[in-house]
Design an enzyme around this catalytic site. Structure first.
Site, PDB file in Angstrom:
ATOM      1  N   ASP A 275      43.722 -55.895  15.889  1.00  0.00           N
ATOM      2  CA  ASP A 275      42.857 -56.625  16.807  1.00  0.00           C
ATOM      3  C   ASP A 275      43.575 -56.791  18.144  1.00  0.00           C
ATOM      4  O   ASP A 275      44.807 -56.752  18.207  1.00  0.00           O
ATOM      5  CB  ASP A 275      42.527 -57.993  16.192  1.00  0.00           C
ATOM      6  CG  ASP A 275      41.698 -58.851  17.108  1.00  0.00           C
ATOM      7  OD1 ASP A 275      40.633 -58.393  17.549  1.00  0.00           O
ATOM      8  OD2 ASP A 275      42.122 -59.988  17.386  1.00  0.00           O
TER       9      ASP A 275
ATOM     10  N   ASP B 122      42.771 -59.356  21.198  1.00  0.00           N
ATOM     11  CA  ASP B 122      42.956 -60.702  21.734  1.00  0.00           C
ATOM     12  C   ASP B 122      43.532 -61.645  20.681  1.00  0.00           C
ATOM     13  O   ASP B 122      42.904 -61.909  19.665  1.00  0.00           O
ATOM     14  CB  ASP B 122      41.623 -61.248  22.264  1.00  0.00           C
ATOM     15  CG  ASP B 122      41.024 -60.336  23.322  1.00  0.00           C
ATOM     16  OD1 ASP B 122      41.656 -60.181  24.377  1.00  0.00           O
ATOM     17  OD2 ASP B 122      39.945 -59.757  23.071  1.00  0.00           O
TER      18      ASP B 122
END
Length: 174
Positions: free
Chosen positions: A11, A13
């Protein structure tokens, strides 16, 4: 475990940098340990892919090309991005597994031999749908995810909880 892992989906952020909130390309900075984590995976010939929800793209706040370019410049090998808002009900937005399935086809992956590293329940739910290893990190909103969704996280049986991306990678490589 490293011998069985073909690829790691990470991922953006709150996992490789930032604080869990969307920061657009050009303003986003990596955590100090991120490049080292990438280097360790590459040394073992494990593919590294980004997979991220970025609804700001469909809202006109940035472009998919800008996100992809930045992620590739950081050292990821490919980037899978959902540009949709939750209201658009697509099959690529996490917690759906569309991004992972698309990557599997393109790169000939057995997703049960892959790992997902992220700081949100949605990352773990997407991984669970394809039987990938699930590693939750405590950076970004990881701590809040554990507190808020503890019952759901227990049901999907996380493989590991790491302090950060580097800890997750070290666990994969043990």
């Amino acid at each position: 475990m490293k011998n069985i892992i073909q690829a790691v989906f990470i991922d953006r952020d709150g996992t490789i940098g930032g604080d869990g909130e969307v920061i657009y390309p050009g303003e986003f900075t990596l955590y100090p340990f991120t490049k080292n984590a990438f280097k360790l995976l590459k040394k073992e010939n494990i593919k590294i892919f980004a997979f991220t929800n970025q609804p700001g793209i469909s809202l006109g706040n940035s472009t998919e090309d800008r996100f992809v370019k930045e992620l590739l410049d950081f050292g990821l090998e490919d980037a899978y991005i959902c540009p949709h808002t939750p209201e658009q009900c697509c099959m690529c937005r996490k917690p759906e597994a569309g991004l992972l399935l698309k990557a599997a086809v393109k790169h000939g992956l057995d997703l049960s031999r892959c790992a997902v590293i992220g700081d949100r329940l949605t990352d773990m739910l997407a991984a669970d749908k394809v039987h990938a290893r699930k590693i939750l990190v405590m950076t970004g909103v990881g701590k809040e995810s554990v507190r808020e969704y503890q019952d759901k996280l227990l049901k999907i049986e996380l493989d590991y909880i790491a302090a950060n991306l580097l800890g997750a990678v070290e666990w994969i490589l043990e």
